[in-house]
Design a protein around this motif. Structure first.
Motif, mmCIF file in Angstrom:
data_model
loop_
_atom_site.group_PDB
_atom_site.id
_atom_site.type_symbol
_atom_site.label_atom_id
_atom_site.label_comp_id
_atom_site.label_asym_id
_atom_site.label_seq_id
_atom_site.Cartn_x
_atom_site.Cartn_y
_atom_site.Cartn_z
ATOM 1 N N SER A 13 0.923 -1.218 0.061
ATOM 2 C CA SER A 13 0.045 -0.189 0.183
ATOM 3 C C SER A 13 0.939 1.256 -0.127
ATOM 4 O O SER A 13 0.433 2.421 -0.435
ATOM 5 N N GLU A 14 1.832 0.743 0.608
ATOM 6 C CA GLU A 14 2.942 2.386 0.501
ATOM 7 C C GLU A 14 3.436 2.683 -0.967
ATOM 8 O O GLU A 14 3.692 3.578 -1.344
ATOM 9 N N ILE A 15 3.287 1.487 -1.698
ATOM 10 C CA ILE A 15 3.555 1.917 -3.257
ATOM 11 C C ILE A 15 2.549 2.409 -3.869
ATOM 12 O O ILE A 15 2.568 3.364 -4.607
ATOM 13 N N ILE A 16 1.451 1.393 -4.049
ATOM 14 C CA ILE A 16 0.183 2.107 -4.534
ATOM 15 C C ILE A 16 -0.669 2.659 -3.526
ATOM 16 O O ILE A 16 -1.489 2.048 -2.711
ATOM 17 N N VAL A 17 -0.761 3.791 -3.681
ATOM 18 C CA VAL A 17 -1.257 4.631 -2.570
ATOM 19 C C VAL A 17 -2.994 4.620 -2.648
ATOM 20 O O VAL A 17 -3.219 4.750 -4.041
ATOM 21 N N PRO A 42 -4.026 2.142 -19.120
ATOM 22 C CA PRO A 42 -2.740 2.295 -18.760
ATOM 23 C C PRO A 42 -2.731 3.378 -17.912
ATOM 24 O O PRO A 42 -3.266 4.287 -18.053
ATOM 25 N N GLY A 43 -1.583 3.216 -17.067
ATOM 26 C CA GLY A 43 -0.867 4.276 -16.387
ATOM 27 C C GLY A 43 -1.643 4.373 -15.008
ATOM 28 O O GLY A 43 -1.410 5.267 -14.113
ATOM 29 N N VAL A 44 -2.276 3.340 -14.580
ATOM 30 C CA VAL A 44 -3.123 3.649 -13.176
ATOM 31 C C VAL A 44 -2.165 2.600 -12.246
ATOM 32 O O VAL A 44 -2.585 2.718 -11.050
ATOM 33 N N GLY A 45 -0.968 2.177 -12.661
ATOM 34 C CA GLY A 45 -0.304 1.376 -11.626
ATOM 35 C C GLY A 45 -0.548 -0.234 -11.618
ATOM 36 O O GLY A 45 -0.132 -0.814 -10.915
ATOM 37 N N LYS A 46 -0.945 -0.779 -12.560
ATOM 38 C CA LYS A 46 -1.248 -2.302 -12.776
ATOM 39 C C LYS A 46 0.067 -2.886 -12.630
ATOM 40 O O LYS A 46 0.265 -3.810 -11.810
ATOM 41 N N SER A 175 -6.272 13.035 -3.116
ATOM 42 C CA SER A 175 -5.313 13.265 -2.126
ATOM 43 C C SER A 175 -4.174 12.066 -2.534
ATOM 44 O O SER A 175 -2.918 12.262 -2.258
ATOM 45 N N ALA A 176 -4.780 10.958 -2.804
ATOM 46 C CA ALA A 176 -3.730 9.806 -3.109
ATOM 47 C C ALA A 176 -3.069 10.159 -4.308
ATOM 48 O O ALA A 176 -1.601 9.820 -4.235
ATOM 49 N N GLU A 177 -3.581 10.643 -5.248
ATOM 50 C CA GLU A 177 -2.707 11.208 -6.484
ATOM 51 C C GLU A 177 -1.410 12.077 -6.048
ATOM 52 O O GLU A 177 -0.346 12.034 -6.495
ATOM 53 N N LEU A 182 4.118 13.805 -5.075
ATOM 54 C CA LEU A 182 4.937 14.336 -4.253
ATOM 55 C C LEU A 182 6.211 13.288 -3.952
ATOM 56 O O LEU A 182 7.324 13.770 -3.760
ATOM 57 N N GLY A 183 5.837 12.062 -4.013
ATOM 58 C CA GLY A 183 6.997 11.007 -3.467
ATOM 59 C C GLY A 183 7.839 10.724 -4.504
ATOM 60 O O GLY A 183 7.842 11.356 -5.616
ATOM 61 N N LEU A 184 8.636 9.642 -4.230
ATOM 62 C CA LEU A 184 9.577 9.189 -5.090
ATOM 63 C C LEU A 184 9.243 8.504 -6.267
ATOM 64 O O LEU A 184 7.855 7.898 -6.343
ATOM 65 N N GLU A 185 9.809 8.211 -7.149
ATOM 66 C CA GLU A 185 9.625 7.485 -8.302
ATOM 67 C C GLU A 185 9.187 6.068 -8.012
ATOM 68 O O GLU A 185 9.682 5.322 -7.139
#
Lengths: 303, 683
Positions: A13-17, A42-46, A175-177, A182-185
């Protein structure tokens, strides 16, 4: 054991917020020894989700990108003549690993898809007459784009059935976005993940999940759901789907630290297990499948 | 832009085949009423749709449909010459159905076809309202409904059996409502019948002239002519039941017809005597004006008398209009005749001789006259002559030639009742006694409270005028074949057959038993038919009013029944829905009962459990709504979950204790309830 599962969920969950529900379902799918299909634009983190899961599980992991020119041998492996030993030597394909991530499974031709799905079902592959057993645990996570995108070969109904669950991630909340921006790659984060669940522990948990009690009352409810689907739709849920629903409910109940399955557990996994099995009903889309599954659950009474 | 219709067949074949079969089944009873080529067109269209379009996927083009319409319209014009009328209307309908079948390729089209199937099945009832046909139409309706159910379940052929059970259950559930509608819906027109076909009527039954063979031709017809009940309970013996139909005055040998008389001179109350016999007669439509009544209708008014009819010369009744519907009327008859005066006009008509009579016949009549002192004696001599001179009674007397009377009396001596009646009346006239021929029915079958009279009971007899006595009924058939009169034609024929077949006398006992059983079954079936006619088909405005009076609604207008109808429908529907809700729930065990008590308690506090809601989720929601008792509520929920779904042996006491620990009523906490709505998880 459950605390380690919680740790696993927390870490991913830390990776996929903001997608904890989906992550829990994915873990339940893994614990129920099922395969997972993740479908979204595409692009939502699958891909990130599957990466993160594999890393956190400490299992050996391969990734295969499906393309339209991919051949069955590219994933299963093939026999090559070895000059030194004067015989054919089998070179195992990328499918011979504990966690296999298939990216964009609906981009490959049906021929390649069916080779993969056969391996998933049988847990071994046969090449040149020789049978090769796949590793244990063997967990396939496949991602796919929505069917209406260009250049895809939709998986047929019979093969969708091989996936225990299908998940949609969806666009993250605002907020999750923001957290993500803000976070790291993300990919860097995934690389640094430490395994929280070793292979042996996973196998124990998988065995324990099978032992979660399913009472007659629950089986009644489950069968009511199945019958409801058969009454309402052209092709209702198959017996295999019923079994999948049962196993997934057991895994979910286990994650809730219970030794019995409640209707609530079945309802929690119900949509993920049933939607893609009902989605091929006439004139319904993936969204339609979800709606059908939801209304099915809503209209089946718990005694 | 309009979406283009699919060019491939997308409907499953099983329901499509089913609905086509349903349409054809509904059509089957209409076959004689419609143009045969239209039916062939329909079958062809169904075949093409099912076997060509379904396989190849090619739906017929617009051009083909236009050509078919043109051909159909042309065919109708050629066959019927007009679009008006039942037959041509039905044929047009069939052509349109055929076109619809041809182009059916969507769920909507399918529904239209099913509706057409219902409609065609109901069209059957235009032509006959026999109970059997109603049952058949009911079956077709069940079938079409089953097809609809099957279609909505995905359309597999093997699902048909279950679908038809569902359809039957659906229709049965609708039945109470249908009954209420039947009883209460305002009747704006007379009765439930809408039969208007002329073509089926008049093929069998009475005719307005008597000729050799006209009665014998009916002798084997089982068709019911009418049924009669006796409201006052005064039932004469069957052998005395002479149902008067018409009187013929003008005779020429064996051929008789009504004659020139116009004025019903005898219609005078008080000339008839004896106990009045009130009859209520349910006459099958026959396309004529004949009405029947026991000898002789007196013309007295009765309570239930609503029908209009005329008295004709010869004291018989005639309807004022042609009868195309079941006709019910009441009439009073009296068995004794006290007429004393014969009107001059009638006397002349009753003595008129045929144009040509052979000398032998004339001599016979004159010899009787000369040997007798009274008219009565002449009649006796004539009857005696028939008895001793080896005359025989036969269904198939053969045809007679030029001088039929002579041939019958002196050569062949074979005849049926019309031969005897006609000959006897002619002989009486030759002997100077005024006489006339009466046709109608004799006897019938007593079935419980009513008498059923069939075409085979048709009969002809004579009446002779005796001075001081009036018109006297003389039935020459009684002299020839007394058992025909005493026990009816059927048993007479049977006994004749048995007599000619002595060899099989051993088997005749069982055969007789069989016949008896068959007879009883026939009578039972006829009774059902009679009740159906009486209570269902005949339920018209008057009957409805008296029904309302019976249940206590007096002087009902049309609004009141409608209100009652709405009320009854409401009650029925709510009963039905209650029943459906109940029957869906399995019986509860003790644990279930305690949990039900728990949910009921919480429902009174405003937290209602959704049917799909599991115990834990419900417990959480209820606890959030009633925070004061949260631990107790959650304890019940977890205990129930453990007992119901856990592996441990079930001990209801624990749950009972937990439920008892709850307070008897919950304080409503208002605002918090709103926030605790039940929602399904949607991952």
């Amino acid at each position: 054991m459950q605390s380690r599962i919680e740790a696993l969920v927390a870490q991913v969950s830390e990776i996929i917020v903001g997608k904890e529900d989906a992550i829990r379902l994915a873990v339940a799918c893994l614990l129920a020894r099922g395969h997972l299909l993740i479908e979204d634009v595409p692009g939502v983190g699958k891909t990130t989700l599957s990466h993160a899961l594999a890393r956190s599980l400490g299992l050996n992991f391969r990734r295969i990108q499906f393309t339209s020119d991919l051949l069955p041998a590219d994933i299963l492996g093939n026999s090559i003549f070895d000059r030194e030993q004067q015989r054919f030597v089998f070179h195992a394909g990328p499918i011979f690993s504990q966690v296999v991530l298939i990216d964009e499974v609906n981009r490959a031709t049906p021929k390649t898809q069916s080779a993969l799905l056969e391996a998933m079902e049988e847990n071994h592959v046969t090449i040149d007459g020789a049978s090769h057993v796949l590793p244990v645990p063997f967990f396939v996570m496949a991602t796919q784009n929505p069917q209406h995108q260009v250049g895809t070969f939709p998986l047929p109904e019979s093969q969708l059935d091989r996936f225990l669950m299908r998940l949609e991630l969806g666009v993250p909340s605002r907020s999750a976005e923001r957290t993500m921006l803000l976070g790291l790659e993300r990919r860097d984060l995934v690389r640094d993940l430490k395994p929280v669940l070793e292979g042996e522990a996973l196998r124990e948990i998988q065995t324990a999940v099978r032992g979660v009690h399913t009472s007659a009352a629950l089986l009644d409810y489950l069968q009511d759901v199945l019958e409801g689907s058969r009454r309402r739709h052209r092709t209702g849920l198959s017996p295999r789907a019923g079994l999948a629903l049962l196993r997934a409910s057991q895994a979910w109940a286990f994650m809730q630290r219970r030794d019995m399955v409640l209707p609530e557990d079945l309802q929690a996994v119900g949509v993920a297990v049933m939607a893609h099995r009902l989605g091929e009903d006439f004139e319904t889309t993936a969204e339609g499948g979800r709606a059908l599954a939801q209304s099915l659950l809503r209209e089946t009474a718990v005694a | 832009m309009k979406p283009s219709p699919p060019t491939r067949s997308v409907l499953p074949i099983a329901p499509l085949l089913g609905v086509c079969l349903g349409i054809l089944a509904g059509l089957a009873p209409l076959l004689s009423q419609v143009a045969p080529w239209a039916v062939l067109l329909l079958i062809g269209a169904a075949g093409m749709r099912l076997f060509v379009s379904q396989r190849s996927g090619a739906m017929p083009s617009l051009a083909l449909k236009v050509v078919l319409i043109a051909l159909g319209a042309g065919g109708i014009a050629l066959t019927y010459g007009s679009m008006l009328g039942t037959e041509s209307g039905l044929s047009i309908l069939i052509i349109l159905v055929a076109l619809k079948v041809l182009e059916t390729n969507s769920a909507r089209d399918f529904h239209v076809l099913a509706l057409l199937g219902y409609f065609l099945a109901l069209c059957d009832l235009f032509f006959s309202q026999d109970l059997l046909l109603w049952l058949y139409v009911g079956l077709v309706v069940v079938w079409v409904t089953a097809t609809l159910v099957c279609f909505h379940r995905g359309g597999q052929a093997r699902a048909y059996w279950r679908a038809s059970r569902t359809a039957g259950a659906l229709l049965l559930q609708g039945l109470p409502l249908a009954l209420v509608l039947f009883a209460l819906f305002p009747r704006a027109y007379g009765g439930f019948r809408f039969q208007f076909s002329r073509s089926l009527i008049g093929t069998a039954g009475m005719s307005d002239r008597l000729s050799p063979g006209s009665v014998a031709s009916l002798a084997l017809s089982e068709t019911v002519a009418f049924r009669a009940s006796f409201p006052d309970g005064n039932v004469p013996p069957l052998s005395q039941m002479y149902w008067r139909g018409a009187v013929f005055w003008k005779g020429n040998g064996l051929n008789w017809e009504p004659g020139p008389l116009r004025d019903p001179l005898e219609r005078r109350i008080g000339q008839l005597g004896g106990t009045p016999i009130r009859q209520r007669i349910y006459l099958q439509p026959h396309g004529g004006k004949w009405l029947f009544a026991l000898d002789r209708p007196s013309g007295e008014r009765t309570r239930g008398d609503t029908a209009r009819f005329d008295f004709m010369p010869g004291s018989y009744l005639q309807s004022q209009r042609i009868l195309f519907n079941l006709f019910t009327y009441e009439v009073v008859s009296r068995p004794e005749n006290r007429e004393t005066v014969l009107a001059r006009e009638q006397e002349r008509a009753a003595l008129a001789l045929p144009l040509q009579v052979s000398p032998r016949v004339k001599a016979l009549a004159e010899s009787w006259r000369a040997a007798s002192k009274t008219d009565r004696e002449v009649i006796d001599r004539a009857l005696q002559h028939f008895r001793v001179e080896r005359f025989s009674y036969s269904l198939e007397p053969g045809s007679y030639g030029q001088d039929a009377l002579d041939e019958f009396l002196f050569e062949r001596r074979v005849g049926f009742c019309e031969h005897y009646a006609a000959t006897f009346a002619t002989l009486m006239r030759l002997a100077g006694i005024p006489s006339r021929v009466v046709i109608g029915y004799h006897g019938g079958e007593l079935n419980g409270s009513y008498v059923r009279v069939r075409q085979s009971d048709a009969h002809a007899w004579t009446e002779a005028w005796i001075k001081g006595k009036g018109w006297l009924r003389v039935d020459p058939t009684e002299a020839i074949a007394p058992e025909r009169i005493s026990s009816g034609l059927a048993s007479y024929l049977e006994s004749q057959a048995a007599a000619s077949d002595d060899a099989s006398s051993g088997a005749s006992n069982t055969a007789l038993g069989w016949r008896e059983m068959m007879r009883e079954m026939r009578l039972a079936w006829d009774n059902i038919n009679y009740q159906w006619d009486l209570r269902v088909l005949n339920y018209d405005e008057d009957n409805q009013r008296s029904f309302f009076a019976q249940i206590g609604i007096k002087n009902a207008g049309w609004m009141e029944p409608l209100l009652w109808l709405l009320l009854a429908a409401l009650v029925l529907l709510s009963l039905l829905s209650l029943w459906l809700r109940r029957s869906g729930k399995p019986p509860r065990d003790e644990i279930g009962r305690w949990f039900a008590k728990f949910t009921k308690l919480l429902a009174s506090a405003g937290v209602v459990r959704e049917p799909w809601e599991g115990p834990i989720r419900f417990g959480e929601r209820a606890a959030a709504a009633c925070p004061n008792h949260a631990p107790a509520i959650q304890h019940v929920a977890t205990t129930y979950a453990k007992l119901r779904y856990g592996a441990a042996p079930q001990e209801p006491r624990e749950l009972a204790d937990a439920v008892r620990a709850l307070p008897k009523s919950f304080a409503k906490t208002g605002g918090e309830l709103a926030s605790a709505d039940a929602t399904l998880p949607s991952p």
